[in-house]
Design a protein around this motif. Structure first.
Motif, PDB file in Angstrom:
ATOM      1  N   GLY A 105       0.912  -1.304  -0.011  1.00 23.96           N
ATOM      2  CA  GLY A 105      -0.064   0.164  -0.010  1.00 23.96           C
ATOM      3  C   GLY A 105       0.778   1.331   0.082  1.00 23.96           C
ATOM      4  O   GLY A 105       2.144   1.278   0.220  1.00 23.96           O
ATOM      5  N   VAL A 106       0.295   2.131  -0.202  1.00 20.61           N
ATOM      6  CA  VAL A 106       0.955   3.561  -0.544  1.00 20.61           C
ATOM      7  C   VAL A 106       1.542   4.209   0.793  1.00 20.61           C
ATOM      8  O   VAL A 106       2.536   4.643   0.844  1.00 20.61           O
ATOM      9  CB  VAL A 106       0.172   4.844  -1.340  1.00 20.61           C
ATOM     10  N   GLY A 107       0.767   3.972   1.833  1.00 27.30           N
ATOM     11  CA  GLY A 107       1.346   4.337   3.059  1.00 27.30           C
ATOM     12  C   GLY A 107       2.828   3.657   3.501  1.00 27.30           C
ATOM     13  O   GLY A 107       3.664   4.438   3.933  1.00 27.30           O
ATOM     14  N   ALA A 108       2.722   2.303   3.145  1.00 23.66           N
ATOM     15  CA  ALA A 108       3.908   1.581   3.275  1.00 23.66           C
ATOM     16  C   ALA A 108       5.204   2.135   2.743  1.00 23.66           C
ATOM     17  O   ALA A 108       6.236   2.374   3.066  1.00 23.66           O
ATOM     18  CB  ALA A 108       3.743   0.070   3.508  1.00 23.66           C
ATOM     19  N   ALA A 109       4.953   2.261   1.365  1.00 23.82           N
ATOM     20  CA  ALA A 109       5.756   2.873   0.686  1.00 23.82           C
ATOM     21  C   ALA A 109       6.451   4.119   0.849  1.00 23.82           C
ATOM     22  O   ALA A 109       7.648   4.267   0.963  1.00 23.82           O
ATOM     23  CB  ALA A 109       5.225   2.811  -1.081  1.00 23.82           C
ATOM     24  N   ILE A 110       5.502   5.187   1.494  1.00 21.84           N
ATOM     25  CA  ILE A 110       5.942   6.411   1.896  1.00 21.84           C
ATOM     26  C   ILE A 110       6.867   6.045   2.825  1.00 21.84           C
ATOM     27  O   ILE A 110       8.070   6.723   3.224  1.00 21.84           O
ATOM     28  CB  ILE A 110       4.969   7.258   2.167  1.00 21.84           C
ATOM     29  N   VAL A 111       6.663   5.039   4.054  1.00 17.81           N
ATOM     30  CA  VAL A 111       7.261   4.871   5.150  1.00 17.81           C
ATOM     31  C   VAL A 111       8.769   4.535   4.508  1.00 17.81           C
ATOM     32  O   VAL A 111       9.909   4.878   5.264  1.00 17.81           O
ATOM     33  CB  VAL A 111       6.629   4.001   6.114  1.00 17.81           C
ATOM     34  N   THR A 112       8.601   3.397   3.660  1.00 15.98           N
ATOM     35  CA  THR A 112       9.874   2.864   3.234  1.00 15.98           C
ATOM     36  C   THR A 112      10.852   3.924   2.784  1.00 15.98           C
ATOM     37  O   THR A 112      12.061   4.069   3.108  1.00 15.98           O
ATOM     38  CB  THR A 112       9.760   2.072   2.215  1.00 15.98           C
ATOM     39  N   GLY A 113      10.497   4.936   1.778  1.00 11.66           N
ATOM     40  CA  GLY A 113      11.087   6.005   1.317  1.00 11.66           C
ATOM     41  C   GLY A 113      11.704   6.890   2.464  1.00 11.66           C
ATOM     42  O   GLY A 113      12.777   7.415   2.622  1.00 11.66           O
ATOM     43  N   TYR A 114      10.856   7.229   3.601  1.00 10.20           N
ATOM     44  CA  TYR A 114      11.148   8.191   4.596  1.00 10.20           C
ATOM     45  C   TYR A 114      12.428   7.507   5.314  1.00 10.20           C
ATOM     46  O   TYR A 114      13.605   8.044   6.059  1.00 10.20           O
ATOM     47  CB  TYR A 114      10.200   8.568   5.603  1.00 10.20           C
ATOM     48  N   LYS A 115      12.132   6.258   5.654  1.00 12.26           N
ATOM     49  CA  LYS A 115      13.152   5.446   6.379  1.00 12.26           C
ATOM     50  C   LYS A 115      14.465   5.542   5.580  1.00 12.26           C
ATOM     51  O   LYS A 115      15.677   5.536   6.212  1.00 12.26           O
ATOM     52  CB  LYS A 115      12.791   4.000   6.613  1.00 12.26           C
ATOM     53  N   ARG A 116      14.528   5.379   4.172  1.00 12.74           N
ATOM     54  CA  ARG A 116      15.672   5.470   3.432  1.00 12.74           C
ATOM     55  C   ARG A 116      16.347   6.461   3.765  1.00 12.74           C
ATOM     56  O   ARG A 116      17.783   6.678   3.703  1.00 12.74           O
ATOM     57  CB  ARG A 116      15.509   4.916   2.085  1.00 12.74           C
ATOM     58  N   ALA A 117      15.563   7.692   3.474  1.00 17.00           N
ATOM     59  CA  ALA A 117      16.139   8.869   3.406  1.00 17.00           C
ATOM     60  C   ALA A 117      16.841   9.170   5.276  1.00 17.00           C
ATOM     61  O   ALA A 117      17.746   9.708   4.861  1.00 17.00           O
ATOM     62  CB  ALA A 117      15.077   9.994   3.388  1.00 17.00           C
ATOM     63  N   ARG A 118      16.121   8.790   5.892  1.00 15.12           N
ATOM     64  CA  ARG A 118      16.738   8.961   7.151  1.00 15.12           C
ATOM     65  C   ARG A 118      18.275   8.262   7.417  1.00 15.12           C
ATOM     66  O   ARG A 118      19.106   8.621   7.988  1.00 15.12           O
ATOM     67  CB  ARG A 118      15.528   8.340   8.316  1.00 15.12           C
ATOM     68  N   ASP A 119      18.151   6.996   6.947  1.00 15.42           N
ATOM     69  CA  ASP A 119      19.351   6.182   6.898  1.00 15.42           C
ATOM     70  C   ASP A 119      20.444   6.816   5.925  1.00 15.42           C
ATOM     71  O   ASP A 119      21.917   6.660   6.345  1.00 15.42           O
ATOM     72  CB  ASP A 119      19.076   4.844   6.438  1.00 15.42           C
ATOM     73  N   GLU A 120      20.115   7.791   5.256  1.00  9.24           N
ATOM     74  CA  GLU A 120      21.162   8.178   4.205  1.00  9.24           C
ATOM     75  C   GLU A 120      21.512   9.885   4.964  1.00  9.24           C
ATOM     76  O   GLU A 120      22.034  10.733   4.205  1.00  9.24           O
ATOM     77  CB  GLU A 120      20.644   8.384   2.910  1.00  9.24           C
ATOM     78  N   ARG A 121      21.007   9.939   5.964  1.00  8.24           N
ATOM     79  CA  ARG A 121      21.086  11.325   6.639  1.00  8.24           C
ATOM     80  C   ARG A 121      20.644  12.682   5.951  1.00  8.24           C
ATOM     81  O   ARG A 121      21.174  13.694   5.787  1.00  8.24           O
ATOM     82  CB  ARG A 121      22.452  11.647   7.109  1.00  8.24           C
ATOM     83  N   ILE A 122      19.309  12.408   5.225  1.00  5.91           N
ATOM     84  CA  ILE A 122      18.992  13.545   4.375  1.00  5.91           C
ATOM     85  C   ILE A 122      18.187  14.415   5.297  1.00  5.91           C
ATOM     86  O   ILE A 122      17.462  13.941   6.309  1.00  5.91           O
ATOM     87  CB  ILE A 122      17.681  12.818   3.346  1.00  5.91           C
ATOM     88  N   ASP A 123      18.424  15.830   4.973  1.00  9.39           N
ATOM     89  CA  ASP A 123      17.961  16.678   6.018  1.00  9.39           C
ATOM     90  C   ASP A 123      16.509  17.201   5.716  1.00  9.39           C
ATOM     91  O   ASP A 123      15.800  17.270   6.597  1.00  9.39           O
ATOM     92  CB  ASP A 123      18.718  18.267   5.673  1.00  9.39           C
ATOM     93  N   VAL A 124      15.990  17.097   4.478  1.00 10.50           N
ATOM     94  CA  VAL A 124      14.704  17.350   4.266  1.00 10.50           C
ATOM     95  C   VAL A 124      14.133  16.509   3.099  1.00 10.50           C
ATOM     96  O   VAL A 124      14.635  16.171   2.324  1.00 10.50           O
ATOM     97  CB  VAL A 124      14.376  18.746   3.775  1.00 10.50           C
ATOM     98  N   THR A 125      12.867  15.879   3.465  1.00  9.10           N
ATOM     99  CA  THR A 125      12.409  14.836   2.717  1.00  9.10           C
ATOM    100  C   THR A 125      10.681  15.275   2.252  1.00  9.10           C
ATOM    101  O   THR A 125      10.181  15.611   3.310  1.00  9.10           O
ATOM    102  CB  THR A 125      12.384  13.374   3.176  1.00  9.10           C
ATOM    103  N   ALA A 126      10.266  15.013   1.417  1.00  9.20           N
ATOM    104  CA  ALA A 126       9.033  15.285   0.898  1.00  9.20           C
ATOM    105  C   ALA A 126       8.292  14.331  -0.064  1.00  9.20           C
ATOM    106  O   ALA A 126       9.039  13.415  -0.453  1.00  9.20           O
ATOM    107  CB  ALA A 126       8.818  16.546   0.037  1.00  9.20           C
ATOM    108  N   VAL A 127       7.143  14.250  -0.012  1.00 10.18           N
ATOM    109  CA  VAL A 127       6.511  13.317  -0.833  1.00 10.18           C
ATOM    110  C   VAL A 127       5.891  13.904  -2.176  1.00 10.18           C
ATOM    111  O   VAL A 127       5.403  15.089  -2.223  1.00 10.18           O
ATOM    112  CB  VAL A 127       5.220  12.347   0.047  1.00 10.18           C
TER     113      VAL A 127
END
Length: 89
Positions: free
Chosen positions: A67-89
């Motif tokens: 589902g779309v919610g899980a896909a968004i969470v996956t993306g945010y976690k990847r951004a966090r892991d790569e130490r991205i400062d700002v993330t948007a959908v």
């Protein structure tokens, strides 16, 4: 990079082979990373995303549709892991 911050965009995708390349092309140049999270598409979404030639694109594939919610969470976690400062959908 925008004002010294690393910026990412998460694109949740499911059966978007027709639009994914145009969506990626529309992401502004100040965005450092584009996470295309494929939610177990049945079409060529993954291939089209990888085929854009945009070095900012990281394709993350779910093993099963969540589902779309899980896909968004996956993306945010990847951004966090790569130490991205700002993330948007």
């Amino acid at each position: 990079m925008l004002e010294g911050k690393r910026v990412a965009v998460v694109i949740p995708a499911y059966d978007e082979e027709k639009l994914i390349a145009a969506t990626i092309a529309g992401v502004p140049t100040f965005v450092d990373r584009i996470y295309v999270v494929d939610d177990k598409s049945r079409d060529a979404t993954v291939e089209r995303a990888r085929g854009t030639g945009d070095a900012r694109v990281v394709v993350v594939e779910h093993e099963r549709n969540q589902g779309v919610g899980a896909a968004i969470v996956t993306g945010y976690k990847r951004a966090r892991d790569e130490r991205i400062d700002v993330t948007a959908v």
